[in-house]
Design a protein around this motif. Structure first.
Motif, PDB file in Angstrom:
ATOM      1  N   ASP A 179      -4.818   3.139   6.212  1.00  0.00           N
ATOM      2  CA  ASP A 179      -5.825   4.182   6.008  1.00  0.00           C
ATOM      3  C   ASP A 179      -5.285   5.526   6.495  1.00  0.00           C
TER       4      ASP A 179
ATOM      5  N   ARG B  25       0.846  -1.206   0.000  1.00  0.00           N
ATOM      6  CA  ARG B  25       0.000   0.000   0.000  1.00  0.00           C
ATOM      7  C   ARG B  25       0.876   1.248   0.000  1.00  0.00           C
TER       8      ARG B  25
ATOM      9  N   ASP C 243      -3.978  -2.710   8.469  1.00  0.00           N
ATOM     10  CA  ASP C 243      -5.288  -2.206   8.035  1.00  0.00           C
ATOM     11  C   ASP C 243      -5.461  -0.773   8.522  1.00  0.00           C
TER      12      ASP C 243
END
Ligand code: IPM
Ligand code: MG
Length: 369
Positions: free
Chosen positions: A250, A100, A246
């Motif tokens: 974000d 990510r 997770d």
């Protein structure tokens, strides 16, 4: 090369249509096949991950995934909820390594909620372990407590666990990724409290012995959450478990001004992958033609680079995205005074034009503030 296209729910179909348009404009010999996933698949097939969809994903060279989820499915039993589709794909395809990136585009520095000097030039990579941890650990469930603070009361429990091979393989992925970047890995854990993450830290430290050229730091997850908003540029590669990854991903995505810009890749041990935008299905704006398709378009670029071995095509897409941003085109999520607001389809069309060397005719209508 065969690509499984799984648009999903909410804005998924709209953003996927633009990514497919961009892929088709590349003149590569790509075969695509679309299948239902998430809430859409529950509606049409009674299951969020129908066997046909799973088999297509297994047979394809890569999977391009939109987004799943809608509040209207929140009351369904867990096994039938849209999120089970993405969790099932990760598990059944063995997609243990989730990349990510959080990149702050120069043109969007002012879209961040942080001061521009904190995020200008930001380029960090979160590598999240994706098939272990408390997400998949057994046992889990509900029962009547036999001990604890309230014996005899109803309780729920999940299991946080990591095995040595699971930590070793993600650590290798992180050190190898850092070698191609600025050579620094921060392993994020909660070793001060959790046995699982003391073990994580020990194993990462052992694997590090094979990478003396890479710098390794360890950081507790609460501190990492703080450092991400205090000094995000101090990071290069962050490697962490499924749950912490997770949450931190974000947070990191938001530093860049728009989660609507960020792609992600989830890879198996052979480099086959599932590619998806980092954002969710945004049911509140679904069908309105205003969603930002760039994260999905950039996910398609990542797919070309990592799984389909077409780095030039990936570069072309990324340059085209830069060109439309420089031309001042913005969807609502990244719009600011002095730029031109466009819809989902116009943004996709502009990327296709830029691929062909036309950097967006819309520049003329930009009003400078
Ligand atoms: C993500 C999402 C998923 C996750 C959900 C939809 C299951 O939040 O990809 O980060 O928690 O992994
Ligand atoms: Mg998430």
């Amino acid at each position: 090369m065969k690509i499984a296209i799984l648009p999903g729910d909410g804005i998924g179909p709209e953003i996927m249509a633009e990514a497919v348009k961009v892929l088709n404009a590349l003149d590569l010999r790509l075969e695509t096949e679309t299948a239902a996933v998430g809430g859409a698949a529950y509606e049409s097939h009674g299951h969020p991950l129908p066997e046909h969809t799973l088999n297509l994903a297994k047979a394809a060279d890569a999977v391009l995934f939109g987004a799943v989820g809608d509040w209207k499915y929140d009351t369904l039993e867990r096994a039938l909820r849209p999120e089970q589709a993405i969790l099932g794909l990760r598990k059944h395809l063995g997609l243990f390594a989730n990349f990510r990136p959080a990149i702050c585009y120069e043109q969007l520095t002012h879209a961040s909620s942080l001061k521009p000097e904190l995020v200008a030039g930001l380029d960090i990579l979160i590598i999240r372990e994706l098939t272990g941890d408390i997400y998949f650990g057994q046992p889990r469930g509900r029962r009547i407590a036999v001990d604890g603070h309230f014996p005899g009361a109803e309780e729920a429990f999940d299991t946080m666990r990591y095995s040595r091979p699971e930590v070793e393989r993600i650590a290798h992925v992180a050190f190898q990724a850092a070698r191609k970047r600025r050579g620094k890995v921060t392993s994020v854990d909660k070793a001060n409290v959790l046995e699982t993450f003391q073990f994580w830290k020990d194993v990462v430290t052992q694997v590090h012995a094979e990478y003396p050229d890479v710098q390794l730091d360890h950081m507790y997850v609460d501190n990492a959450a703080m450092q991400l908003v205090k000094a995000p540029k101090s990071f290069d590669v962050i490697v962490t478990g499924n749950m912490f990854g997770d949450i931190l991903s974000d947070e990191a995505a938001m530093l860049t001004g728009s989660i609507g810009m960020l792609p992600s890749a989830s890879l198996d041990k052979a480099g086959k992958g599932l590619y998806e935008p980092s954002h969710g299905s945004a049911p509140d704006i679904a069908g309105k033609g205003v969603a930002n398709p760039l994260a999905t378009i950039l996910s398609a670029a990542m797919m070309l680079r990592y799984s389909l071995h077409q780095p030039e095509a990936a570069d072309r897409i990324e340059s085209a995205v830069q060109a439309v941003l420089s031309a001042g085109l913005r969807t609502g999520d990244i719009w600011s005074e002095g730029t031109q607001r466009v819809g989902t389809r116009e943004m996709g069309d502009a990327v296709v034009s830029a691929l062909h060397g036309k950097a967006g005719t819309a520049t003329k209508t930009i009003t400078k503030s």
